[in-house]
Design a protein around this motif. Structure first.
Motif, PDB file in Angstrom:
ATOM      1  N   ALA A  25       0.857  -1.183   0.000  1.00  0.00           N
ATOM      2  CA  ALA A  25       0.000   0.000   0.000  1.00  0.00           C
ATOM      3  C   ALA A  25       0.893   1.232   0.000  1.00  0.00           C
ATOM      4  CB  ALA A  25      -0.891   0.001   1.234  1.00  0.00           C
ATOM      5  N   VAL A  26       0.676   2.111  -0.973  1.00  0.00           N
ATOM      6  CA  VAL A  26       1.417   3.374  -1.031  1.00  0.00           C
ATOM      7  C   VAL A  26       0.435   4.503  -0.716  1.00  0.00           C
ATOM      8  CG1 VAL A  26       2.858   4.887  -2.456  1.00  0.00           C
ATOM      9  CG2 VAL A  26       2.913   2.405  -2.833  1.00  0.00           C
ATOM     10  N   PHE A  27       0.694   5.234   0.374  1.00  0.00           N
ATOM     11  CA  PHE A  27      -0.213   6.323   0.783  1.00  0.00           C
ATOM     12  C   PHE A  27      -0.004   7.543  -0.119  1.00  0.00           C
ATOM     13  CE2 PHE A  27      -0.121   5.160   5.655  1.00  0.00           C
ATOM     14  CZ  PHE A  27      -0.535   3.874   5.357  1.00  0.00           C
ATOM     15  N   LEU A  28      -1.065   8.032  -0.738  1.00  0.00           N
ATOM     16  CA  LEU A  28      -0.954   9.256  -1.544  1.00  0.00           C
ATOM     17  C   LEU A  28      -1.580  10.459  -0.843  1.00  0.00           C
ATOM     18  CD1 LEU A  28      -1.539   7.991  -5.173  1.00  0.00           C
ATOM     19  CD2 LEU A  28       0.543   8.037  -3.802  1.00  0.00           C
ATOM     20  N   ASP A  29      -2.201  10.216   0.304  1.00  0.00           N
ATOM     21  CA  ASP A  29      -2.640  11.284   1.211  1.00  0.00           C
ATOM     22  C   ASP A  29      -2.113  10.909   2.592  1.00  0.00           C
ATOM     23  OD1 ASP A  29      -4.497  13.014  -0.393  1.00  0.00           O
ATOM     24  OD2 ASP A  29      -5.612  11.132  -0.597  1.00  0.00           O
ATOM     25  N   ASP A  30      -2.046  11.866   3.490  1.00  0.00           N
ATOM     26  CA  ASP A  30      -1.768  11.514   4.881  1.00  0.00           C
ATOM     27  C   ASP A  30      -2.881  10.568   5.337  1.00  0.00           C
ATOM     28  OD1 ASP A  30       0.287  13.338   4.700  1.00  0.00           O
ATOM     29  OD2 ASP A  30      -0.772  14.914   5.803  1.00  0.00           O
ATOM     30  N   VAL A  31      -2.506   9.464   5.949  1.00  0.00           N
ATOM     31  CA  VAL A  31      -3.504   8.539   6.498  1.00  0.00           C
ATOM     32  C   VAL A  31      -3.521   8.723   8.007  1.00  0.00           C
ATOM     33  CG1 VAL A  31      -4.170   6.135   6.791  1.00  0.00           C
ATOM     34  CG2 VAL A  31      -3.234   6.895   4.610  1.00  0.00           C
ATOM     35  N   THR A  32      -4.709   9.024   8.543  1.00  0.00           N
ATOM     36  CA  THR A  32      -4.850   9.285   9.976  1.00  0.00           C
ATOM     37  C   THR A  32      -5.978   8.408  10.535  1.00  0.00           C
ATOM     38  OG1 THR A  32      -6.580  10.968   9.811  1.00  0.00           O
ATOM     39  CG2 THR A  32      -4.315  11.711   9.457  1.00  0.00           C
ATOM     40  N   ALA A  33      -6.149   8.486  11.849  1.00  0.00           N
ATOM     41  CA  ALA A  33      -7.259   7.782  12.475  1.00  0.00           C
ATOM     42  C   ALA A  33      -8.600   8.289  11.952  1.00  0.00           C
ATOM     43  CB  ALA A  33      -7.192   7.960  13.992  1.00  0.00           C
ATOM     44  N   ALA A  34      -8.580   9.483  11.351  1.00  0.00           N
ATOM     45  CA  ALA A  34      -9.833  10.130  10.973  1.00  0.00           C
ATOM     46  C   ALA A  34     -10.350   9.762   9.585  1.00  0.00           C
ATOM     47  CB  ALA A  34      -9.679  11.652  11.063  1.00  0.00           C
ATOM     48  N   ASN A  35      -9.477   9.354   8.655  1.00  0.00           N
ATOM     49  CA  ASN A  35      -9.954   9.207   7.270  1.00  0.00           C
ATOM     50  C   ASN A  35      -9.981   7.762   6.751  1.00  0.00           C
ATOM     51  OD1 ASN A  35      -7.200   9.033   6.973  1.00  0.00           O
ATOM     52  ND2 ASN A  35      -7.027  10.562   5.344  1.00  0.00           N
ATOM     53  N   GLY A  36     -10.406   6.860   7.618  1.00  0.00           N
ATOM     54  CA  GLY A  36     -10.646   5.492   7.162  1.00  0.00           C
ATOM     55  C   GLY A  36      -9.376   4.697   6.943  1.00  0.00           C
ATOM     56  N   PRO A  37      -8.496   4.606   7.953  1.00  0.00           N
ATOM     57  CA  PRO A  37      -7.228   3.887   7.763  1.00  0.00           C
ATOM     58  C   PRO A  37      -7.451   2.394   7.573  1.00  0.00           C
ATOM     59  CG  PRO A  37      -7.565   4.307  10.090  1.00  0.00           C
ATOM     60  CD  PRO A  37      -8.670   5.032   9.361  1.00  0.00           C
ATOM     61  N   LEU A  38      -6.472   1.760   6.973  1.00  0.00           N
ATOM     62  CA  LEU A  38      -6.462   0.307   6.846  1.00  0.00           C
ATOM     63  C   LEU A  38      -6.324  -0.298   8.247  1.00  0.00           C
ATOM     64  CD1 LEU A  38      -6.361  -1.482   4.291  1.00  0.00           C
ATOM     65  CD2 LEU A  38      -3.875  -1.396   4.427  1.00  0.00           C
ATOM     66  N   LEU A  39      -7.136  -1.314   8.547  1.00  0.00           N
ATOM     67  CA  LEU A  39      -7.046  -2.025   9.832  1.00  0.00           C
ATOM     68  C   LEU A  39      -6.491  -3.423   9.598  1.00  0.00           C
ATOM     69  CD1 LEU A  39     -10.581  -1.177  11.343  1.00  0.00           C
ATOM     70  CD2 LEU A  39      -8.525   0.236  11.321  1.00  0.00           C
ATOM     71  N   PHE A  40      -5.548  -3.814  10.417  1.00  0.00           N
ATOM     72  CA  PHE A  40      -4.915  -5.139  10.314  1.00  0.00           C
ATOM     73  C   PHE A  40      -5.191  -5.964  11.558  1.00  0.00           C
ATOM     74  CE2 PHE A  40      -1.068  -3.448   7.651  1.00  0.00           C
ATOM     75  CZ  PHE A  40      -1.808  -3.572   6.489  1.00  0.00           C
ATOM     76  N   LEU A  41      -5.300  -7.272  11.387  1.00  0.00           N
ATOM     77  CA  LEU A  41      -5.245  -8.197  12.525  1.00  0.00           C
ATOM     78  C   LEU A  41      -3.858  -8.852  12.492  1.00  0.00           C
ATOM     79  CD1 LEU A  41      -8.776  -9.896  12.330  1.00  0.00           C
ATOM     80  CD2 LEU A  41      -8.109  -7.758  13.454  1.00  0.00           C
ATOM     81  N   PRO A  42      -2.916  -8.310  13.271  1.00  0.00           N
ATOM     82  CA  PRO A  42      -1.548  -8.816  13.225  1.00  0.00           C
ATOM     83  C   PRO A  42      -1.484 -10.322  13.512  1.00  0.00           C
ATOM     84  CG  PRO A  42      -1.621  -6.759  14.445  1.00  0.00           C
ATOM     85  CD  PRO A  42      -3.040  -7.177  14.204  1.00  0.00           C
ATOM     86  N   GLN A  43      -0.538 -10.973  12.877  1.00  0.00           N
ATOM     87  CA  GLN A  43      -0.264 -12.403  13.066  1.00  0.00           C
ATOM     88  C   GLN A  43      -1.286 -13.329  12.406  1.00  0.00           C
ATOM     89  OE1 GLN A  43       0.385 -12.870  17.338  1.00  0.00           O
ATOM     90  NE2 GLN A  43       1.466 -10.920  17.388  1.00  0.00           N
ATOM     91  N   SER A  44      -2.331 -12.759  11.835  1.00  0.00           N
ATOM     92  CA  SER A  44      -3.366 -13.598  11.224  1.00  0.00           C
ATOM     93  C   SER A  44      -2.865 -14.257   9.938  1.00  0.00           C
ATOM     94  CB  SER A  44      -4.627 -12.775  10.933  1.00  0.00           C
ATOM     95  OG  SER A  44      -4.321 -11.685  10.082  1.00  0.00           O
TER      96      SER A  44
END
Lengths: 269, 269
Positions: free
Chosen positions: A131-150
């Motif tokens: 994933a290459v961010f072309l805008d600042d990604v913040t908690a506010a604008n729908g960030p990608l969520l991961f389940l680590p180790q899955s």
């Protein structure tokens, strides 16, 4: 560019690695501008949200846009991925996800490899997402969520969701998502425009709607080790590519060159 | 507990102040457990999401729950608010928002004072919100989003949204939200369970759906300076309270006492 031993270990353990500001602001801005030019195109590769108006995702831009042709062969991306899958790679999928301000809709919990296996018959999860961010990604604008180790669990049972959004997806049920999150947590890596997230094709992820007034444009390169190429050609060629030629990286300044050319041309006009 | 000069200045400038871990994990856990007991009640104060199943918000729990009666008079909340509105306060509204895992829906962009003025005829925005986190709030589970500095503009034009969710709300249009965010940004304060956010009644805020597998329970106390009490009694008494008696804070250990009592009782059972 090469990943360090610590980064390789982190990737193996967590299923992803976050690399802040891999691209300069100028490189990211040029790609962002080009993305919006593409979103405005009326062509089959550009899908709209359910509303039918705002772009949701644009496929295969590396085949009809010079900046994205270069991004798809960028050494800062291809080098690390070759390390991670231990071999040469080809481009399995290439998309620019808009997640537009106010209108960007949800992506439900899923593994990408789930779809690549079920629809495309990709033999093994020897494939990666970048994933290459072309805008600042913040908690506010729908960030990608991961389940680590899955990513350690291989392809998990999934159902084909044709309802929630305009894009069909093999998605995981709530029970599974809850179980995985209790084990490894649920994280939202955020950072400035130009940052890069590399994640395993079996890592479970999702992203919420973007209700903020700021866009959240992200390019996704899905790269597959060449001998692990897909066996079934059910989906459109511009969704699941059939050119298995190993990618030869371009020079490191391939995007910076283009920024300079554009600036020079604009100054001359 | 008193806010420092720096905190008072920050509140004045930004419209909010974040206070991490004001309550202990044990205090927050007890309140959280009580919240879920309340969400399961069949009573008019407990509203459901549009689906009709999962709780969205529970009103006036301080009038029928001992832990919440105490929270509503807690000196760590009442002391700072008296500083911020420069006077004694009464409880205008008290609600526990569930924002349940997977099911918690959006709260659209709004100012609380917009509703209090339009529906309740509260004369001035000499009123405050306090959010008490009962779960860890992260980028992943639908955090509250603020437009900093937007509280300086008084009550903004709003439309009555009766469609989006089960809760009617006076909401701001996209043009206004975009303008304010370009000026002051858009932030998502996050932190551990037990943390507290104090924000101005004119601060524009929203929260996205919670698509994560973790709940995000937050209590909202809305406190109003006593002479600024509402003039119109259109909404239910348990939504917009009519008891304007100044709140006398309880001792600082009022919740810790209850935690101890419960632990002792459980050990004896």
């Amino acid at each position: 560019m090469k990943l360090t031993a610590a980064q390789l270990k982190e990737f193996d353990h967590e299923g992803y690695v976050f690399l802040p500001s891999v691209f300069s602001r100028a490189e990211a801005d040029m790609l962002n501008e080009e993305a919006h030019r593409i979103f405005a195109m009326q062509r089959e590769e550009v899908w709209r949200e359910s509303s039918g108006v705002v772009a949701r995702t644009a496929f295969a831009a590396h085949t009809y846009s010079e900046p994205y042709r270069r991004l798809g062969r960028h050494p800062r991306l291809i080098g690390p991925v070759e390390q991670l899958v231990d071999g040469k790679v080809y481009m399995h999928q290439f998309k620019i996800n808009a997640k537009a301000a106010f209108d960007g809709e949800i992506w439900q919990w899923h593994q990408d490899y789930g779809t690549w296996k079920a629809d495309d018959e990709m033999p093994e999860p020897r494939a990666m997402n970048i994933a290459v961010f072309l805008d600042d990604v913040t908690a506010a604008n729908g960030p990608l969520l991961f389940l680590p180790q899955s990513h350690k669990l291989g392809a998990l049972d999934a159902g084909h969701d044709l309802q929630t959004t305009s894009y069909p997806l093999w998605t995981l049920d709530r029970e599974m998502v809850t179980k995985l999150a209790k084990r490894g947590g649920c994280v939202a890596p955020t950072g400035p425009s130009g940052s890069v997230l590399m994640f395993h094709s079996c890592l479970v992820h999702a992203s919420p709607p973007n209700i903020s007034p700021f866009d959240r444009t992200v390019v996704y390169l899905s790269l597959c080790e060449t001998s692990n190429h897909i066996r079934r050609f059910k989906r459109k060629e511009w969704i699941a590519h059939r050119d298995f030629t190993p990618i030869e990286p371009l020079p490191d300044d391939c995007l910076a060159d283009l920024v300079r050319d554009r600036t020079t041309r604009q100054a001359a006009e």
